[in-house]
Design an enzyme around this catalytic site. Sequence first.
Site, PDB file in Angstrom:
ATOM      1  N   GLU A  94      -4.938  -5.505  10.660  1.00  9.50           N
ATOM      2  CA  GLU A  94      -3.988  -4.422  10.893  1.00  9.50           C
ATOM      3  C   GLU A  94      -4.302  -3.737  12.216  1.00  9.50           C
ATOM      4  O   GLU A  94      -5.165  -2.848  12.274  1.00  9.50           O
ATOM      5  CB  GLU A  94      -4.060  -3.394   9.756  1.00  9.50           C
ATOM      6  CG  GLU A  94      -3.622  -3.924   8.408  1.00  9.50           C
ATOM      7  CD  GLU A  94      -3.334  -2.792   7.442  1.00  9.50           C
ATOM      8  OE1 GLU A  94      -2.202  -2.705   6.969  1.00  9.50           O
ATOM      9  OE2 GLU A  94      -4.237  -1.983   7.184  1.00  9.50           O
TER      10      GLU A  94
ATOM     11  N   HIS B 108      -9.396   0.331   5.375  1.00 10.33           N
ATOM     12  CA  HIS B 108      -8.144   0.655   6.043  1.00 10.33           C
ATOM     13  C   HIS B 108      -8.406   1.624   7.188  1.00 10.33           C
ATOM     14  O   HIS B 108      -9.283   2.485   7.114  1.00 10.33           O
ATOM     15  CB  HIS B 108      -7.156   1.263   5.045  1.00 10.33           C
ATOM     16  CG  HIS B 108      -5.757   1.336   5.553  1.00 10.33           C
ATOM     17  ND1 HIS B 108      -5.337   2.322   6.416  1.00 10.33           N
ATOM     18  CD2 HIS B 108      -4.679   0.535   5.330  1.00 10.33           C
ATOM     19  CE1 HIS B 108      -4.063   2.129   6.700  1.00 10.33           C
ATOM     20  NE2 HIS B 108      -3.636   1.062   6.056  1.00 10.33           N
TER      21      HIS B 108
ATOM     22  N   LYS C 246      -0.004   4.259  -0.314  1.00 11.45           N
ATOM     23  CA  LYS C 246      -0.706   5.373   0.316  1.00 11.45           C
ATOM     24  C   LYS C 246      -0.526   6.653  -0.510  1.00 11.45           C
ATOM     25  O   LYS C 246      -0.485   6.616  -1.736  1.00 11.45           O
ATOM     26  CB  LYS C 246      -0.246   5.532   1.765  1.00 11.45           C
ATOM     27  CG  LYS C 246      -0.433   4.237   2.586  1.00 11.45           C
ATOM     28  CD  LYS C 246      -0.198   4.424   4.060  1.00 11.45           C
ATOM     29  CE  LYS C 246      -0.406   3.109   4.794  1.00 11.45           C
ATOM     30  NZ  LYS C 246      -0.258   3.248   6.264  1.00 11.45           N
TER      31      LYS C 246
ATOM     32  N   SER D 244       3.263  -2.211  10.382  1.00 12.67           N
ATOM     33  CA  SER D 244       4.726  -2.088  10.465  1.00 12.67           C
ATOM     34  C   SER D 244       5.449  -3.386  10.132  1.00 12.67           C
ATOM     35  O   SER D 244       6.528  -3.657  10.661  1.00 12.67           O
ATOM     36  CB  SER D 244       5.142  -1.567  11.849  1.00 12.67           C
ATOM     37  OG  SER D 244       4.632  -0.267  12.074  1.00 12.67           O
TER      38      SER D 244
ATOM     39  N   GLU E 151      -6.986   4.188   8.205  1.00 13.64           N
ATOM     40  CA  GLU E 151      -6.880   5.608   7.894  1.00 13.64           C
ATOM     41  C   GLU E 151      -8.169   6.120   7.247  1.00 13.64           C
ATOM     42  O   GLU E 151      -8.525   7.286   7.410  1.00 13.64           O
ATOM     43  CB  GLU E 151      -5.664   5.842   6.992  1.00 13.64           C
ATOM     44  CG  GLU E 151      -4.355   5.644   7.742  1.00 13.64           C
ATOM     45  CD  GLU E 151      -3.177   5.269   6.867  1.00 13.64           C
ATOM     46  OE1 GLU E 151      -2.115   4.952   7.431  1.00 13.64           O
ATOM     47  OE2 GLU E 151      -3.319   5.283   5.627  1.00 13.64           O
TER      48      GLU E 151
ATOM     49  N   ASN F  44       0.854  -1.192   0.000  1.00 15.11           N
ATOM     50  CA  ASN F  44       0.000   0.000   0.000  1.00 15.11           C
ATOM     51  C   ASN F  44       0.888   1.239   0.000  1.00 15.11           C
ATOM     52  O   ASN F  44       1.475   1.580   1.023  1.00 15.11           O
ATOM     53  CB  ASN F  44      -0.908  -0.024   1.233  1.00 15.11           C
ATOM     54  CG  ASN F  44      -1.841   1.172   1.296  1.00 15.11           C
ATOM     55  OD1 ASN F  44      -1.954   1.946   0.340  1.00 15.11           O
ATOM     56  ND2 ASN F  44      -2.525   1.329   2.425  1.00 15.11           N
TER      57      ASN F  44
ATOM     58  N   GLY G 164       2.341   2.251  10.981  1.00 10.31           N
ATOM     59  CA  GLY G 164       3.178   3.432  10.827  1.00 10.31           C
ATOM     60  C   GLY G 164       3.840   3.900  12.107  1.00 10.31           C
ATOM     61  O   GLY G 164       4.452   4.962  12.136  1.00 10.31           O
TER      62      GLY G 164
END
Length: 325
Positions: free
Chosen positions: A235, A165, A83, A281, A167, A81, A241
């Site tokens: 995730e 996701h 992003k 990560s 985010e 990904n 991150g």
Amino acid sequence: MAVASTSLASQLSGPKSISSSSVCPTFSGLRRLDQLNSQSFSSTHSLFQQVHSNLRLSSSRKGCRGVVAMAGSGKFFVGGNWKCNGTTESISKLVSDLNSANLEPEVDVVVAPPFVYLSQVKNSLTDRIEISGQNSWVGKGGAFTGEISVEQLKDLGSKWVILGHSERRHIIGEDDQFIGKKAAYAVGEGLGVIACIGEKLEEREAGKTFDVCYQQLKAFADAVPSWDNIVIAYEPVWAIGTGKVATPEQAQEVHVAIRDWLKKNISAEVASKTRIIYGGSANASNSAELAKQEDIDGFLVGGASLKGPDFATIVNSVTSKKVAV
């Protein structure tokens, strides 16, 4: 493909006996010990009495040399990904690195560039790697400024789309039902879906990891017409991150619970064939250890997917699953 013998003795399924040669991983603490159901075991297995209701332990059974041992029956899957990163120049370099990488054949490999670079990547990347969108609209395109339709993704050669996701959930504000509808439309139109689920740090610390994941899974299950082209990406939000990574045992524990939820609520066939990959990560340094867990069927990679050699290392972590005689 060799499938290791496993069981989750939680509220989802009944207990099975554990081989005396099994190795006991450290319990990750998703449930407080006073919440666990006690099981009756022989004195040989007394060490496992309190944790067995929530943790599945791998059997010591060995398969044939060179066979990949996974709980699921699907192929190892690694997605990158990208992003909101990249320029024409940097993506050209990344694509060049990926084109020259030596990737293990027993892996489905997918990358998700920003939408504006999809054509560039599709036209220059080796056919060995498939293309994914990072998002898609809930229905057919139209007067929805800034959105990207499934039809547009397919027109540019995308085979997959990432939906749910964290985010998108926690920054953009998409809720479970909206994400489920997106997935339903994408699957119905023939696009594969990488369906993301996962808990925030405060939810894990409150012992709600399973509850959060089940709720997010149910939103997908209530909407999608089929699970044939869906990959689940677990995730944990606290590990995305941040540089923090769930231990192999923590990740395995949740993957076990996800697979058993699918078995109980969808079907044993879906539970077996649906690939459950880990994100949060994952990188070139930790992917091999994570990949050894039998219910980790691959990875969804963020920052490390922007480095061609590192991404190739993660793809090739499938070799950690090779079963020796």
